[in-house]
Design a protein around this motif. Structure first.
Motif: not given
Length: 542
Positions: A169-180
């Motif tokens: 979410x964020x808005x503006x946050x990468x889905x790499x947060x979920x990934x890593x």
């Protein structure tokens, strides 16, 4: 997930469109800070407010907000807003050249401005997992928009297992947060090495991690900025159409969309976009939203009880603060109703500014982690988690960028302040999105709303309240259903509480914060595996 810079963003929002609001003879005078020039479109919107009391109230709120800042400060902020195109972006990038990275490109006559790039050499060299994985970009040529994705096939049976699109979410946050950091096949340690995650959601599903809207993570643009959830919806839909064109072997597999936080806005709207495209080539099986912001009017009312000992954790504010928050919520509610009715920056930004200042800021001033009421932020840089810094450092390594085809990105940041600010100034955060959830349920699309019960910013009380008040065909029946114990399949441990009727489920997860898969990895895997298998009641039968 977005917290750093909130105060400055709220300040900028209070001066949106270079306007200040003053009350005079029961009318709003909309004036430039340097002149008394009238702006008739805003007056026209204002004239639609249904009562004199509402007109007077919104006038007073803007007057109160403006009085907190000096004229020079407001002028400075307005100039920053007006010149926002020249502000430095966190996610800097170099001009893309075809020679820098080898991609296969896929296009479709139906979407003639879009194409999908797939890196011809796969990123398995990074050692994140042994499964097949793909990276690339969705390109929108005329608008110079480029969305990055990373796709991991299932560890089990990719030919048959479901596909999950994950959105942070964020808005503006990468889905790499979920990934890593949460649910991906590997996490990143302090020495920037991948560490296998045995509880990855790709144990029994293939997972796509998409960086959207444009400007987030490895995604980039040099011109067109996305400023609303509505504007992002078509891009995500076209991405999925081209994705299934590239991977037709998966088009008959079940397809789910999952995400957290501001994905409580994204997912309902994106899912609506899918089901309302009658000529779509794929079907939506379900959606899962974790600790989302979906119905801000109702969820703003949960800040006081959550901070004051009514959400299963001890009070973290004084009785005086709790009493004041209780007094402030009705004003927040009136403003948010105006936002819901008119859905434009003039009505939604004041609601967002007022509600954040009065209901969120008392908690923020305690220094406690907004994503976990039990502790303070471990990282003062704004992410609150040092593991997020490891992720940022890893994704800025040149060999990582080369492996995934993102060499044109100068600086990767997990959350982009420009995207966050643009959404805030558009009033997007305070707008309602629960009506899209009702639409999904009325179309028999299963919906799971789950929430870690130690999160504050999108807490479980607010999510529980809005699902119980949702207006859909079975809403009254769902509201009367009780919470029951949720027990994990493997060991029968009580891990939370569940409430279900037919294809609508609410799940409270004990002792998890905002990022449930990071805090309760085993339990979150139990949750997703059972959901995608069709166990919507989590073991409870009526």
């Amino acid at each position: 997930m977005k917290f750093n810079g909130l105060l400055s963003a709220i300040t900028i929002a209070s001066s949106i469109s270079a306007l200040s609001f003053n009350q005079h003879d029961d009318q709003i005078v909309l004036s430039n800070l340097n002149s008394e020039k009238s702006h008739s479109p805003l007056n026209e919107i204002y004239s639609q407010f249904d009562t004199v009391e509402n007109k007077q109230f919104i006038s007073k709120i803007w007057s109160d907000l403006s009085s907190e800042f000096s004229e020079n400060k407001l002028i400075q902020l307005v100039n920053q807003f007006n010149n926002r195109k020249s502000l430095p972006k966190n996610n800097q990038y170099k001009a893309f050249t075809a020679a820098s990275t080898q991609f296969e490109t896929l296009s479709n006559d139906k979407f003639n401005d879009y194409s999908l790039r797939i890196k011809s050499t796969h990123p398995e060299i990074l050692g994140l997992d042994t499964v097949q994985q793909y990276t690339g970009y969705l390109d929108v040529q005329s608008l110079d928009k480029h969305f990055f994705y990373w796709f991991f096939e299932s560890r089990n049976d990719p030919k048959k297992d479901p596909i999950i699109l994950w959105l942070n979410g964020g808005p503006g946050c990468s889905s790499s947060t979920g990934l890593f950091f949460e649910l991906g096949p590997s996490k990143i340690n302090s020495t920037l090495q991948p560490v296998n995650n045995p509880f990855s959601w790709n144990n029994n599903a293939s997972v796509i991690f998409l960086d959207q809207p444009v400007g987030v993570g490895y995604s980039y643009t040099n011109s067109e900025e996305v400023v609303s959830t509505e504007a992002a919806a078509k891009d995500v839909y076209v991405f999925l159409e081209l994705f299934f064109q590239k991977f037709p072997q998966f088009i008959q597999n079940e397809f789910h969309i999952a995400g957290e936080s501001y994905a409580g806005h994204y997912i309902p709207r994106f899912a609506s976009e899918i089901i309302n495209n009658a000529d779509r080539s794929f079907e939506l099986s379900s959606v899962l939203i974790g600790n989302g912001i979906t119905d801000p009017l109702i969820q703003a009312g949960s800040y006081k009880p959550m901070a004051c000992g009514e959400g299963g954790y001890k009070p973290v504010l004084t009785p005086e603060q709790c009493h004041q928050m209780e007094k402030d919520y009705p004003k927040c509610k009136i403003l948010t109703k105006l936002c819901y009715d008119f859905q434009n920056p003039l009505t939604c930004v004041p609601a967002q500014v007022y509600c954040d200042n009065k209901l969120f800021q008392p908690y923020a001033q305690t220094g406690l982690n907004p994503y976990d009421i039990r502790k303070k932020c471990a990282d003062e840089g704004g992410n609150c988690y040092v593991e997020m810094d490891y992720m940022d450092d890893y994704l800025n390594l040149e060999y990582v960028k080369k492996a995934v085809g993102a060499e044109n990105i100068d600086i990767f940041t997990s959350c982009d302040d420009t995207v966050f600010r643009n959404f805030l100034l558009n009033g997007d955060e305070q707008k309602p999105f629960q009506q899209y959830v009702a639409e999904l349920l009325d179309h028999n699309i299963p919906v799971l709303i789950y929430a870690g019960d130690k999160d504050y910013i999108c807490n479980w009380l607010g999510n529980f309240d809005w699902v119980n008040q949702l207006d859909y065909k079975d809403g009254e029946i769902f509201a009367k259903k009780p919470l029951k114990h949720w027990k994990t399949l493997d060991d029968g441990k009580i891990a939370g509480e569940v409430k279900n009727y037919k294809h609508f489920t609410f799940l409270r997860i004990y002792d998890a914060g905002h990022m449930v898969p990071a805090d309760k990895a085993s339990e979150s895997l139990d949750m997703v595996n059972r959901w995608i298998s069709g166990d919507y009641s989590f073991g409870h039968k009526d």
